[in-house]
Design an enzyme around this catalytic site. Structure first.
Site, PDB file in Angstrom:
ATOM      1  CG  HIS A 236      -5.424   2.071   6.924  1.00  0.00           C
ATOM      2  ND1 HIS A 236      -5.477   0.745   6.602  1.00  0.00           N
ATOM      3  CD2 HIS A 236      -6.607   2.369   7.507  1.00  0.00           C
ATOM      4  CE1 HIS A 236      -6.649   0.257   6.983  1.00  0.00           C
ATOM      5  NE2 HIS A 236      -7.340   1.224   7.535  1.00  0.00           N
TER       6      HIS A 236
ATOM      7  NE  ARG B  44      -2.052   0.653   4.022  1.00  0.00           N
ATOM      8  CZ  ARG B  44      -1.329   1.294   4.953  1.00  0.00           C
ATOM      9  NH1 ARG B  44      -0.895   2.506   4.748  1.00  0.00           N
ATOM     10  NH2 ARG B  44      -1.041   0.701   6.095  1.00  0.00           N
TER      11      ARG B  44
ATOM     12  CE1 TYR C  97       1.917   2.703   8.772  1.00  0.00           C
ATOM     13  CE2 TYR C  97       0.745   4.311  10.100  1.00  0.00           C
ATOM     14  CZ  TYR C  97       0.818   3.516   8.980  1.00  0.00           C
ATOM     15  OH  TYR C  97      -0.208   3.540   8.063  1.00  0.00           O
TER      16      TYR C  97
HETATM   17  C1  TPP Z   1     -13.364  -6.029  13.046  1.00  0.00           C
HETATM   18  C2  TPP Z   1     -12.593  -4.788  12.735  1.00  0.00           C
HETATM   19  N1  TPP Z   1     -11.631  -4.372  13.582  1.00  0.00           N
HETATM   20  C3  TPP Z   1     -10.958  -3.235  13.345  1.00  0.00           C
HETATM   21  C4  TPP Z   1     -11.233  -2.482  12.247  1.00  0.00           C
HETATM   22  C5  TPP Z   1     -10.486  -1.181  12.014  1.00  0.00           C
HETATM   23  N2  TPP Z   1      -9.605  -1.329  10.867  1.00  0.00           N
HETATM   24  C6  TPP Z   1      -9.987  -0.931   9.647  1.00  0.00           C
HETATM   25  S1  TPP Z   1      -8.898  -1.331   8.493  1.00  0.00           S
HETATM   26  C7  TPP Z   1      -7.838  -2.030   9.611  1.00  0.00           C
HETATM   27  C8  TPP Z   1      -6.573  -2.650   9.134  1.00  0.00           C
HETATM   28  C9  TPP Z   1      -6.847  -3.653   8.062  1.00  0.00           C
HETATM   29  O1  TPP Z   1      -5.665  -4.224   7.627  1.00  0.00           O
HETATM   30  P1  TPP Z   1      -5.641  -5.345   6.528  1.00  0.00           P
HETATM   31  O2  TPP Z   1      -6.650  -6.401   6.836  1.00  0.00           O
HETATM   32  O3  TPP Z   1      -4.247  -5.771   6.358  1.00  0.00           O
HETATM   33  O4  TPP Z   1      -6.163  -4.609   5.215  1.00  0.00           O
HETATM   34  P2  TPP Z   1      -5.612  -3.278   4.525  1.00  0.00           P
HETATM   35  O5  TPP Z   1      -6.395  -2.146   5.112  1.00  0.00           O
HETATM   36  O6  TPP Z   1      -4.160  -3.184   4.782  1.00  0.00           O
HETATM   37  O7  TPP Z   1      -5.932  -3.424   3.082  1.00  0.00           O
HETATM   38  C10 TPP Z   1      -8.369  -1.930  10.883  1.00  0.00           C
HETATM   39  C11 TPP Z   1      -7.705  -2.397  12.107  1.00  0.00           C
HETATM   40  C12 TPP Z   1     -12.243  -2.953  11.380  1.00  0.00           C
HETATM   41  N3  TPP Z   1     -12.582  -2.287  10.263  1.00  0.00           N
HETATM   42  N4  TPP Z   1     -12.899  -4.098  11.646  1.00  0.00           N
END
Ligand code: TPP
Lengths: 325, 361
Positions: free
Chosen positions: B262, B258, B271
């Site tokens: 985020h 990415r 970070y």
């Molecule tokens: C159940 C849940 N916990 C926390 C969040 C908050 N949150 C949104 S995106 C994210 C990180 C997601 O990381 P990843 O699965 O690696 O996907 P990326 O965003 O990097 O594509 C978090 C912690 C959420 N959306 N759903």
């Protein structure tokens, strides 16, 4: 004394308490290195090390489930759920285990743990970022549910929550995380769980609310005051257990009762409060105790959210209606 | 079978296009019709322009929170391009390229991020679920869709997306296990973009690869270069065919990055090292694919430039339309709660309508 906003008060309280009590550990998603997406835990990892403040894998069930284990084994976990909407994977742990461990072990195991989570709407957020789920947790025996609305209370209530032997759900109205500042004493003090606060005295009607709506209710009350209506405002502060006494005392004096909450109307905390008022102060009532709450719908995304948000003028309108009743 | 040849336990990764857009091994090059190659490329390019502009709009205070995709275009488009129109797309929330390829309009996508649920009301013939903001819970829906397809003796496959962070959720494991046990025709596409907000991949799992998690459930897993659109395509094609032939689920780990934040509320400089970003920028999936297409005589720098400009205008126009869409009507926020409004809701709706009739919204 320091002038702090709600987030600042949280960080300050966590810092002071971690310094005082080495059994406290703080963890969750993004909590360690970054200090949380809202920066509530900023600086704690640096100061207390990775054993006491750390990032976890993305797993709410594991965060809460392990907190239960750590609490049983002598630590005091204060865990963060990034948004209350994401507590759902952990609900099994909270409802099926945290809430019942003391009962199931016949008092052998206490769970001195705190589950912190930002909640509520009004910040034009994505889906699942705006719900107010306090009623769900309050419905379950064995949990305490606390919602501060000022920096002073945030510190005092969080310290009470951490020192409480039972699991506490600590819900933070994120809309007012940075909305205003207040003097927060440096020294150790607590605000008791289970005790509502009379924010403003009045004689015509009792208005009870919590979280971000305390400020909205204040605005409404200032407005109706100009018309000669004197409203008493109570910040509930703890949703479970409810401080019946403060409310009943107030209603006996004013004869009218309005509860305002952001959460959806049906089966909510408002219904509980009204029932308490009916049971304990029925003969003092001069108008039907009333709820002003969110509609029974999924919280709309920002382009529709203004319909869902409760504004001071709506509160003012309800107050007038009840006073004229 | 590619899936047998790349052992995820040994960290072997399928790669077909190198950094300069040259084919690494001619035996691996998948056959894709020229038209489709161009569709894939153009979708990736549009996703890129949309992303860059959405970020700008957000900085100008015109866009709400948005989840950028820059860097992940190959993982998204390469995978969805390997499915058929009738297959189901079950997204997480960062699959812009896949949605566009599948037939969701950019206007809809923007409408959703602009805070209007109507952005999730897709055309009838687009078999795609709404974005899943709760991480990883959508995977079980994909498995259910696939199980139903199998029970109904249909041939439709489901492809489900999840991030590296998402693989830590209980439901990821429950979904993969269920799919494996029932031999469900589903493909799990993990976009390993190295970060879950501020938490690096190394804090999600101690496994060497995410693809190897498949092995614990008794299904195949393969790691692919997620910035190599041909590798993603080839692996997904094989997984989709396996699923369609009744051979069950597969996990594909697309190793990507990415490049942006985020979401627009995030600041990755806190970070993440800039040097890490610049290293990954050198592996840009769109550049690589472009060089490949130019070598093949299907594309040129001139065409690229004019397409880019065309897309800039298109994205600009589309966003203006979305900005002009106004607020959601009151009725709309009540209408979709149940098939029919309950008496309780009708009462709340009427009362509020009267209120705003008297006092304005
Ligand atoms: C159940 C849940 N916990 C926390 C969040 C908050 N949150 C949104 S995106 C994210 C990180 C997601 O990381 P990843 O699965 O690696 O996907 P990326 O965003 O990097 O594509 C978090 C912690 C959420 N959306 N759903």
């Amino acid at each position: 004394m320091a002038l702090l906003n709600n987030i600042g008060a949280l960080t300050h309280a966590l810092d002071k308490e971690m310094e005082r009590d080495s059994s406290i550990i703080v963890y969750g998603e993004d909590v360690g290195y970054e200090g949380g997406v809202f920066r509530a835990t900023v600086g704690l990892q640096e100061k207390y090390g990775k054993d006491r403040c750390f990032d976890t894998p993305l797993s709410e069930a594991a965060i809460v489930g392990t907190a239960i284990g750590a609490a049983i084994n002598g630590l005091k976990p204060v865990v963060e759920i990034q948004f209350s909407g994401f507590v759902l994977p952990a609900v099994n742990q909270i409802l099926a285990h945290a809430a019942r461990m003391r009962n199931r072990s016949r008092g052998k195991y206490n769970l001195p743990m705190v589950i912190r989570m930002p909640y509520g709407g009004g910040i034009r957020a994505l889906e699942h970022h705006s719900e107010s789920l306090e009623a769900i947790f309050s419905h379950i025996p064995g949990l305490k549910v606390v919602i501060p609305s000022t920096p002073y209370d945030t510190k005092g209530l969080l310290l009470s929550a951490i020192r409480d032997p039972d699991p506490v759900i600590f819900m933070e109205p994120k809309r007012i995380y940075r909305a205003f500042k207040q003097e927060v004493p440096e020294e150790d003090y607590t605000v008791p769980i289970g005790k509502a606060k009379v924010v403003k005295k009045g004689s015509d009607i009792t208005v009870v609310t919590w979280g971000a709506l305390v400020r909205e209710a204040q605005k409404a009350i200032e407005e109706v005051e100009k018309e000669g209506i004197s409203a008493e405002l109570i910040d509930l502060r703890t949703i479970s257990p409810i401080d019946k006494e403060t409310i009943i005392e107030s209603v006996k004096k004013t004869g009218r009762f309005l509860v305002v909450h952001e959460a959806v109307k049906s089966f909510g905390a408002g219904a509980e409060l009204i029932s308490i008022v009916n049971e304990k102060a029925f003969l003092h009532l001069e108008a039907p105790p009333t709820r002003l709450a969110g509609f029974d719908i999924t919280v709309p995304l920002p382009r529709g959210e203004h319909h869902f948000i409760i504004e001071p003028r709506q509160i003012a309108k309800k107050i007038r209606e009840l006073v004229k009743f | 079978m590619l899936i047998d040849r790349y052992d995820p336990l040994e960290e072997e990764m399928l790669n077909i296009l190198d950094k300069n857009g040259k084919i690494v091994d001619p035996n691996l090059e998948p056959f894709i019709e020229n038209d489709n190659l161009l569709k894939m490329y153009q979708t990736m390019l549009l996703a890129k322009v949309a992303d860059i502009k959405a970020l700008q709009y957000q900085r100008q205070g015109r866009m709400l929170t948005y989840a950028p995709n820059r860097g992940q275009e190959a993982a998204q488009v390469g995978s969805i391009a390997a499915t058929d129109k009738n297959d189901w797309l079950v997204p997480a929330f960062r699959e812009l390229g896949a949605w566009l390829y599948k037939g969701v309009s950019l206007e809809q996508v923007f409408l959703y991020w602009y805070g209007n649920e109507m952005g999730s009301k897709f055309p009838e013939d687009v078999k795609m679920l709404p974005v899943s903001v709760p991480i990883a819970s959508q995977l079980n829906h994909a498995v259910g869709i696939a199980m139903a397809s199998k029970i109904k003796r249909e041939k439709d496959v489901a492809i489900a997306y999840v991030g590296d962070g998402g693989t830590s959720q209980g439901e990821f494991h429950e979904a993969v296990n269920f799919a494996a046990v029932f031999n469900a025709p589903v493909v799990f596409l993990i976009q390993n973009n190295q970060w879950a907000i501020s938490v690096p991949r190394s804090v999600q799992t101690k496994s060497k690869t995410l693809a190897q998690k498949a092995l614990a459930y008794g299904i195949p897993g393969i790691q692919v270069d997620g910035n190599d659109v041909l590798a993603v395509y080839a692996a997904t094609k094989e997984a989709v065919e396996r699923a369609r032939n009744g051979e069950g689920p597969t996990i594909i780990e697309a190793v990507t990055y990415r490049l942006g934040p985020h979401t627009t509320s995030d600041d990755p400089t806190i970070y993440r090292d800039v040097s890490e970003v610049t290293e990954w920028e050198k592996k840009d999936p769109i550049d690589r694919f472009k060089k490949y297409l130019i070598d093949k005589g299907l594309w040129s720098e001139d065409k690229d430039k004019s397409k880019y400009e065309e897309y800039e205008n298109y994205v600009g126009e589309t966003f203006k339309k979305v900005e002009g869409s106004g607020f959601v009507p009151l009725e709309d926020i009540f209408k979709y709660t149940y098939a029919e409004m309950t008496p309780n809701l009708i009462e709340q709706y009427e009362e509020y309508k009267k209120h705003i009739g008297e006092e304005g919204a």
